[in-house]
Scaffold this active site. Structure first.
Site, PDB file in Angstrom:
ATOM      1  N   HIS A   1       0.819  -1.217   0.000  1.00  0.00           N
ATOM      2  CA  HIS A   1       0.000   0.000   0.000  1.00  0.00           C
ATOM      3  C   HIS A   1       0.853   1.266   0.000  1.00  0.00           C
ATOM      4  O   HIS A   1       0.361   2.344   0.322  1.00  0.00           O
ATOM      5  CB  HIS A   1      -0.952   0.009   1.208  1.00  0.00           C
ATOM      6  CG  HIS A   1      -1.663  -1.294   1.405  1.00  0.00           C
ATOM      7  ND1 HIS A   1      -1.208  -2.259   2.278  1.00  0.00           N
ATOM      8  CD2 HIS A   1      -2.747  -1.802   0.789  1.00  0.00           C
ATOM      9  CE1 HIS A   1      -2.008  -3.328   2.206  1.00  0.00           C
ATOM     10  NE2 HIS A   1      -2.946  -3.075   1.319  1.00  0.00           N
TER      11      HIS A   1
HETATM   12  S1  FES Z   1       1.667  -0.487   3.358  1.00  0.00           S
HETATM   13 FE1  FES Z   1       0.134  -1.968   3.751  1.00  0.00          FE
HETATM   14  S2  FES Z   1       1.246  -3.703   4.390  1.00  0.00           S
HETATM   15 FE2  FES Z   1       2.775  -2.178   4.070  1.00  0.00          FE
END
Ligand code: FES
Length: 198
Positions: free
Chosen positions: A158
């Site tokens: 993410h």
């Molecule tokens: S940013 Fe979501 S698991 Fe690392």
């Protein structure tokens, strides 16, 4: 109609496989890290792992497995160390004040989050949902990173980013800095991961 249980199990599998992949790379990446071989039973119980870092050169990283987690050890160059204080304003928790007892042992609550300034020790698991961030150790513009990137890690799941002290940047999904595991030096070049008592 979509089937929610299948979706959620798939998501869990993706995260698990990403982390397993990170640990799986350990054996080939660090052939010289083999001075201590705890029994399988001891490993399962979380035995400490001894690591010889004498071959580690400035800018290099090795990964060892402790309690099934990848632990990163990086020898930061003088240039990389010099950049860390200047990043404080861009970080969510530059002084590691959040959850200090869980994520940052007292001896790592300093400017470099480490016992020796040049040696970073951190668990390579993102504090968002547990993916393993990838190395982005080189400074400079590159995809998915700001142009003034100073080196660190990018979590591909993410987009959370971490500096070369494992500190998370502001406004990212990951809420906390990477964990610094308990550890201590047995000698100038030998680290013990998983134990920090005298
Ligand atoms: S940013 Fe979501 S698991 Fe690392």
């Amino acid at each position: 109609m979509s089937d929610t249980p299948i979706d959620s199990s798939k998501r869990t599998w993706i995260i698990t496989s990403a982390c397993a992949g990170a640990v799986g790379g350990v054996a080939t990446a660090v052939p010289f890290v083999s001075t201590f071989q705890p029994s399988e039973k001891a490993k399962a119980a979380g035995a400490a792992v001894e690591v010889d870092i004498s071959a580690l050169k400035p800018g290099e990283k090795v990964t060892v497995e402790w309690r099934g987690k990848p632990v990163w050890i990086i020898k930061r160059s003088p240039e990389q160390l010099a950049e860390l204080p200047a990043l404080d304003g861009q970080l969510a928790d530059p002084q590691s004040q959040r959850k200090p007892s869980e994520l940052t042992p007292e001896y790592a609550r300093n400017e470099y989050r480490s016992i020796k300034p040049e040696i970073m020790v951190a668990v390579g698991i993102c504090t968002h949902l547990g993916c393993s961030p990838v190395d982005k150790l080189q400074a400079g513009p590159q995809p998915s990173l700001p142009d003034d990137w100073k080196g660190g890690f990018l979590c591909p799941c993410h987009g959370s980013t971490f500096d070369l002290a494992g500190r998370v940047f502001k406004n990212k999904p990951a809420p906390d800095n990477l964990e610094v595991p308990p550890h201590k030096y047995l000698s100038e070049t030998k680290l013990l991961i998983g134990e920090d008592k005298a």
